[in-house]
Design a protein around this motif. Structure first.
Motif, PDB file in Angstrom:
ATOM      1  N   VAL A 346     -44.721  41.549   0.752  1.00 29.81           N
ATOM      2  CA  VAL A 346     -45.427  42.777   0.979  1.00 29.81           C
ATOM      3  C   VAL A 346     -44.667  43.978   0.433  1.00 29.81           C
ATOM      4  O   VAL A 346     -45.237  45.003  -0.372  1.00 29.81           O
ATOM      5  CB  VAL A 346     -45.436  43.064   2.443  1.00 29.81           C
ATOM      6  CG1 VAL A 346     -45.961  44.663   2.893  1.00 29.81           C
ATOM      7  CG2 VAL A 346     -46.317  42.066   2.927  1.00 29.81           C
ATOM      8  N   THR A 347     -43.191  43.805   0.362  1.00 31.38           N
ATOM      9  CA  THR A 347     -42.635  45.609   0.195  1.00 31.38           C
ATOM     10  C   THR A 347     -42.008  45.352  -1.452  1.00 31.38           C
ATOM     11  O   THR A 347     -41.586  46.389  -1.814  1.00 31.38           O
ATOM     12  CB  THR A 347     -41.374  45.541   1.150  1.00 31.38           C
ATOM     13  OG1 THR A 347     -40.407  44.737   1.007  1.00 31.38           O
ATOM     14  CG2 THR A 347     -41.929  45.889   2.823  1.00 31.38           C
ATOM     15  N   GLY A 348     -41.614  44.207  -1.653  1.00 31.63           N
ATOM     16  CA  GLY A 348     -41.053  44.094  -2.974  1.00 31.63           C
ATOM     17  C   GLY A 348     -39.697  44.047  -3.190  1.00 31.63           C
ATOM     18  O   GLY A 348     -39.057  44.195  -4.213  1.00 31.63           O
ATOM     19  N   TRP A 349     -38.967  44.261  -1.927  1.00 28.93           N
ATOM     20  CA  TRP A 349     -37.536  44.567  -2.063  1.00 28.93           C
ATOM     21  C   TRP A 349     -37.052  43.652  -0.786  1.00 28.93           C
ATOM     22  O   TRP A 349     -37.498  43.353   0.452  1.00 28.93           O
ATOM     23  CB  TRP A 349     -37.333  45.721  -1.651  1.00 28.93           C
ATOM     24  CG  TRP A 349     -35.923  46.148  -1.940  1.00 28.93           C
ATOM     25  CD1 TRP A 349     -35.058  46.468  -3.137  1.00 28.93           C
ATOM     26  CD2 TRP A 349     -34.845  46.292  -0.823  1.00 28.93           C
ATOM     27  NE1 TRP A 349     -33.934  46.693  -2.885  1.00 28.93           N
ATOM     28  CE2 TRP A 349     -33.745  46.714  -1.348  1.00 28.93           C
ATOM     29  CE3 TRP A 349     -34.777  46.274   0.558  1.00 28.93           C
ATOM     30  CZ2 TRP A 349     -32.331  46.998  -0.692  1.00 28.93           C
ATOM     31  CZ3 TRP A 349     -33.571  46.514   1.183  1.00 28.93           C
ATOM     32  CH2 TRP A 349     -32.660  46.619   0.929  1.00 28.93           C
ATOM     33  N   ALA A 378     -39.056  36.369  -8.970  1.00 25.49           N
ATOM     34  CA  ALA A 378     -39.142  37.325 -10.213  1.00 25.49           C
ATOM     35  C   ALA A 378     -40.685  38.308 -10.063  1.00 25.49           C
ATOM     36  O   ALA A 378     -40.628  39.367 -10.293  1.00 25.49           O
ATOM     37  CB  ALA A 378     -39.250  36.645 -11.754  1.00 25.49           C
ATOM     38  N   ARG A 379     -41.894  38.036  -9.894  1.00 22.95           N
ATOM     39  CA  ARG A 379     -42.932  38.415  -9.555  1.00 22.95           C
ATOM     40  C   ARG A 379     -42.679  39.337  -8.319  1.00 22.95           C
ATOM     41  O   ARG A 379     -43.674  40.509  -8.413  1.00 22.95           O
ATOM     42  CB  ARG A 379     -43.862  37.593  -9.317  1.00 22.95           C
ATOM     43  CG  ARG A 379     -44.295  36.740 -10.690  1.00 22.95           C
ATOM     44  CD  ARG A 379     -45.628  36.114 -10.769  1.00 22.95           C
ATOM     45  NE  ARG A 379     -45.582  34.816  -9.626  1.00 22.95           N
ATOM     46  CZ  ARG A 379     -45.288  33.513 -10.158  1.00 22.95           C
ATOM     47  NH1 ARG A 379     -44.719  33.298 -11.146  1.00 22.95           N
ATOM     48  NH2 ARG A 379     -45.268  32.679  -9.051  1.00 22.95           N
ATOM     49  N   TRP A 380     -42.175  38.891  -7.371  1.00 28.04           N
ATOM     50  CA  TRP A 380     -42.152  39.725  -5.954  1.00 28.04           C
ATOM     51  C   TRP A 380     -41.258  40.935  -5.954  1.00 28.04           C
ATOM     52  O   TRP A 380     -41.481  41.828  -5.309  1.00 28.04           O
ATOM     53  CB  TRP A 380     -42.046  38.831  -4.759  1.00 28.04           C
ATOM     54  CG  TRP A 380     -43.321  37.626  -4.849  1.00 28.04           C
ATOM     55  CD1 TRP A 380     -44.540  37.999  -5.436  1.00 28.04           C
ATOM     56  CD2 TRP A 380     -43.389  36.863  -3.667  1.00 28.04           C
ATOM     57  NE1 TRP A 380     -45.265  36.886  -4.842  1.00 28.04           N
ATOM     58  CE2 TRP A 380     -44.601  36.436  -3.984  1.00 28.04           C
ATOM     59  CE3 TRP A 380     -42.643  36.575  -2.555  1.00 28.04           C
ATOM     60  CZ2 TRP A 380     -44.898  35.223  -2.905  1.00 28.04           C
ATOM     61  CZ3 TRP A 380     -43.033  35.288  -1.688  1.00 28.04           C
ATOM     62  CH2 TRP A 380     -44.262  34.913  -2.041  1.00 28.04           C
ATOM     63  N   PHE A 381     -40.101  40.657  -6.782  1.00 28.10           N
ATOM     64  CA  PHE A 381     -39.005  41.559  -6.807  1.00 28.10           C
ATOM     65  C   PHE A 381     -39.552  42.992  -7.711  1.00 28.10           C
ATOM     66  O   PHE A 381     -39.627  42.631  -8.900  1.00 28.10           O
ATOM     67  CB  PHE A 381     -37.748  41.066  -7.348  1.00 28.10           C
ATOM     68  CG  PHE A 381     -36.915  40.162  -6.506  1.00 28.10           C
ATOM     69  CD1 PHE A 381     -36.929  40.236  -5.302  1.00 28.10           C
ATOM     70  CD2 PHE A 381     -36.383  39.305  -7.190  1.00 28.10           C
ATOM     71  CE1 PHE A 381     -36.365  39.533  -4.255  1.00 28.10           C
ATOM     72  CE2 PHE A 381     -35.508  38.249  -6.499  1.00 28.10           C
ATOM     73  CZ  PHE A 381     -35.449  38.295  -5.001  1.00 28.10           C
ATOM     74  N   THR A 382     -39.705  43.760  -7.040  1.00 29.30           N
ATOM     75  CA  THR A 382     -40.072  44.994  -7.890  1.00 29.30           C
ATOM     76  C   THR A 382     -39.138  45.629  -8.815  1.00 29.30           C
ATOM     77  O   THR A 382     -39.297  46.148  -9.813  1.00 29.30           O
ATOM     78  CB  THR A 382     -40.639  46.489  -6.868  1.00 29.30           C
ATOM     79  OG1 THR A 382     -41.341  45.600  -5.939  1.00 29.30           O
ATOM     80  CG2 THR A 382     -41.071  47.652  -7.711  1.00 29.30           C
ATOM     81  N   ASP A 383     -37.789  45.391  -8.485  1.00 27.25           N
ATOM     82  CA  ASP A 383     -36.907  45.717  -9.480  1.00 27.25           C
ATOM     83  C   ASP A 383     -36.215  44.368 -10.062  1.00 27.25           C
ATOM     84  O   ASP A 383     -35.106  44.486 -10.477  1.00 27.25           O
ATOM     85  CB  ASP A 383     -35.311  46.206  -8.166  1.00 27.25           C
ATOM     86  CG  ASP A 383     -35.166  44.936  -7.102  1.00 27.25           C
ATOM     87  OD1 ASP A 383     -35.697  43.856  -7.250  1.00 27.25           O
ATOM     88  OD2 ASP A 383     -34.362  45.498  -6.380  1.00 27.25           O
ATOM     89  N   TYR A 384     -37.133  43.514 -10.411  1.00 21.61           N
ATOM     90  CA  TYR A 384     -36.682  42.417 -11.153  1.00 21.61           C
ATOM     91  C   TYR A 384     -35.915  42.845 -12.653  1.00 21.61           C
ATOM     92  O   TYR A 384     -36.667  43.452 -13.417  1.00 21.61           O
ATOM     93  CB  TYR A 384     -38.040  41.623 -11.564  1.00 21.61           C
ATOM     94  CG  TYR A 384     -37.855  40.482 -12.439  1.00 21.61           C
ATOM     95  CD1 TYR A 384     -37.208  39.304 -12.657  1.00 21.61           C
ATOM     96  CD2 TYR A 384     -38.683  40.613 -13.672  1.00 21.61           C
ATOM     97  CE1 TYR A 384     -36.850  38.534 -13.516  1.00 21.61           C
ATOM     98  CE2 TYR A 384     -38.637  39.518 -14.789  1.00 21.61           C
ATOM     99  CZ  TYR A 384     -37.802  38.653 -14.718  1.00 21.61           C
ATOM    100  OH  TYR A 384     -37.477  37.724 -15.671  1.00 21.61           O
TER     101      TYR A 384
END
Length: 511
Positions: A346-349, A378-384
């Motif tokens: 949900v949050t990407g972090w 990788a897809r879910w981390f906004t800060d990938y």
């Protein structure tokens, strides 16, 4: 008018501390370009959340360049074909860009662009963007180079950017094939909690709020899934998209440390000491940031191959689909693991400790290969950030041969970092009525209590997908045996010679 300079923006979407922008501006009229590449847009490590941050950053970049007389041309297609077509209608003599350590796709693309530029007689100027050193011969002395780069002068932002006349660029734009002209469609940012927006202004706001207020308790709170979202800097997305440079963050932290020393009058000595500890930890994380990216820079194959071949075949090449899906969907029966995966989606972090725990759980408890779990994260981390992500996937999976095998106990992590169960209750609401004690291992909750709370384990919430003690013992024994074999065979030494931090002897890191 001097020859046209092409400024190629990639993951460096800012105008401050931007050496290619400054260099191109000094050399002649500048045309800034960003290319939306289908190969990247549809890659296994890309998600809509990345497109949202990208759109934020490009919109602000366009405004910032325009305010200084510049412009940003957004194109679409494969490289170097896009540049070749653009060059035919608007000739340029040099390409200015930052060095980039990206995924395998961007690595191959950069090689193609360099080859095309050489063939076309176009000068290619790629400049360092952080502490990562291209064509590094040895890790010896790398830390000193990093310090030198971080303490070097911030590159001044040009006050005025000379560009070709609008009539020229407009004519060139319309001369391009329609499919190369990118028409930015509105991107609706998700209404998810803690959504991380892009852009240079937002990056500096986050850094400033961290250094002035939020970061005081950073050193203690960084591991807590409840406290870390506010106490951590939250600039990781900005660093990944280049809306803030590592050097800017490092020098801002040093300025803050000097301010604290100057302001300390004895009455706030404890506060100053707490701040100092947090700032030291923050600076070390910036160093760590480049340290891990350097590994992928030195060996791009680490995105898809083990550090040492001795780890090949340790885990099944085809994943257990049931286990992989349960982990991905937050349905493993381990509350903190499930809460982390649901929160991340949900949050990407996630804070670093929780990232390490979910990767550890997938690798050791579920015995899944990092090449199957890594793309999901990788897809879910906004800060990938590819350099950090893939080397960390291997480190947390125990396949480097030089790092201590660390198998996180999800029950212990819950007791230490979510003792009151606030994080689990937020993200696994089906367990919210359980007591704090039962929340750690809900499968041990007496049946009558399960019935009273309306949460039957195995029905409303799954029973543990694997038995902790059994899975832990198997993974520990198997990985320690392989790591020992890696040391005896010399493969661990070869990894250390190439990638070790040099801060401690190999024997002290692996025993």
């Amino acid at each position: 008018m001097s020859a046209l300079q092409l400024l190629w923006y990639k993951r460096d979407l800012r105008i401050a501390d931007h050496a290619p922008l400054a260099g191109a501006t000094a050399a002649g009229p500048v045309l800034a370009v960003y290319v939306h590449e289908p190969e990247q847009q549809h890659a296994a490590d890309r998600d809509r959340r990345h497109e949202c941050v990208l759109r934020d950053a490009l919109d602000e970049l366009q405004t910032a360049l325009h305010a200084r007389g510049g412009q940003l041309l957004e194109l679409h297609g494969a490289l170097p074909d896009v540049f070749a077509t653009l060059h035919a209608v608007l000739p340029f003599t040099a390409i200015w860009a930052h060095e980039e350590t990206g995924n395998a796709t961007s690595y191959a693309r950069d090689r193609r662009v360099r080859a095309w530029a050489k063939q076309a007689g176009i000068t290619m100027r790629e400049l360092p963007s952080n502490g990562v050193v291209r064509r590094l011969a040895s890790r010896d002395g790398w830390a000193d180079t990093w310090q030198q780069r971080m303490r070097a002068r911030i590159v001044p932002t040009p006050n005025r950017i000379l560009t070709p006349p609008a009539s020229v660029t407009d004519a060139a734009w319309h001369a391009l094939p329609a499919d190369l002209r990118w028409a930015a469609a509105p991107v609706v940012a998700p209404t998810w909690a803690d959504w991380q927006r892009g852009g240079e202004t937002r990056a500096h706001e986050l850094l400033q709020s961290f250094l002035s207020a939020r970061g005081q308790d950073y050193r203690r709170a960084m591991s807590s899934p409840n406290e870390a979202p506010a106490s951590c800097s939250r600039i990781s997305t900005a660093l990944a998209f280049g809306t803030l440079s590592v050097r800017q963050a490092y020098q801002a932290a040093r300025r803050r440390a000097r301010e604290l020393r100057d302001e300390n009058d004895g009455r706030r000595e404890l506060d100053a000491a707490q701040w100092t500890q947090s700032l030291v930890s923050f600076a070390s994380r910036l160093h760590w940031h480049c340290h891990f990216i350097q590994k992928l820079e030195d060996e791009p194959r680490l995105e898809y191959e083990h550090y040492a071949a001795i780890f090949d075949g340790v885990r099944p090449s085809e994943p257990d689909v049931e286990r992989l899906q349960a982990w991905r969907d937050g349905q493993t029966g381990y509350p903190l693991v499930d809460a982390c995966m649901r929160s991340l989606r949900v949050t990407g972090w996630l804070t670093f400790r929780m990232r390490a725990m979910v990767m550890s759980f997938a690798s050791y408890h579920l015995w899944l290969d990092w090449r199957h779990t890594g793309p999901i994260l990788a897809r879910w981390f906004t800060d990938y950030e590819p350099g950090i992500h893939w080397t960390q996937c291997q480190m947390q999976s125990g396949t480097t041969g030089i790092n201590t095998i660390r198998i996180y106990n999800p029950y212990k992590q819950a007791e230490e970092h979510d003792a009151a169960g606030a994080f689990v209750r937020r993200w696994v609401p089906e367990l919210s009525a359980l007591s704090d004690a039962d929340l750690v291992r809900p499968e041990h909750t007496p049946l009558m209590m399960q019935q009273m709370t309306g949460c039957i384990i195995g029905r409303e919430y799954p029973a543990p997908i694997v038995h902790h003690e059994t899975a832990y013992a198997f993974a520990r024994d198997r990985m320690h045996a392989i790591t020992l074999a890696a040391q005896r065979s010399g493969s661990a030494q070869r990894v250390y010679d190439r990638h070790g931090s040099r801060r401690t002897p190999l024997s002290a890191r692996t025993r």
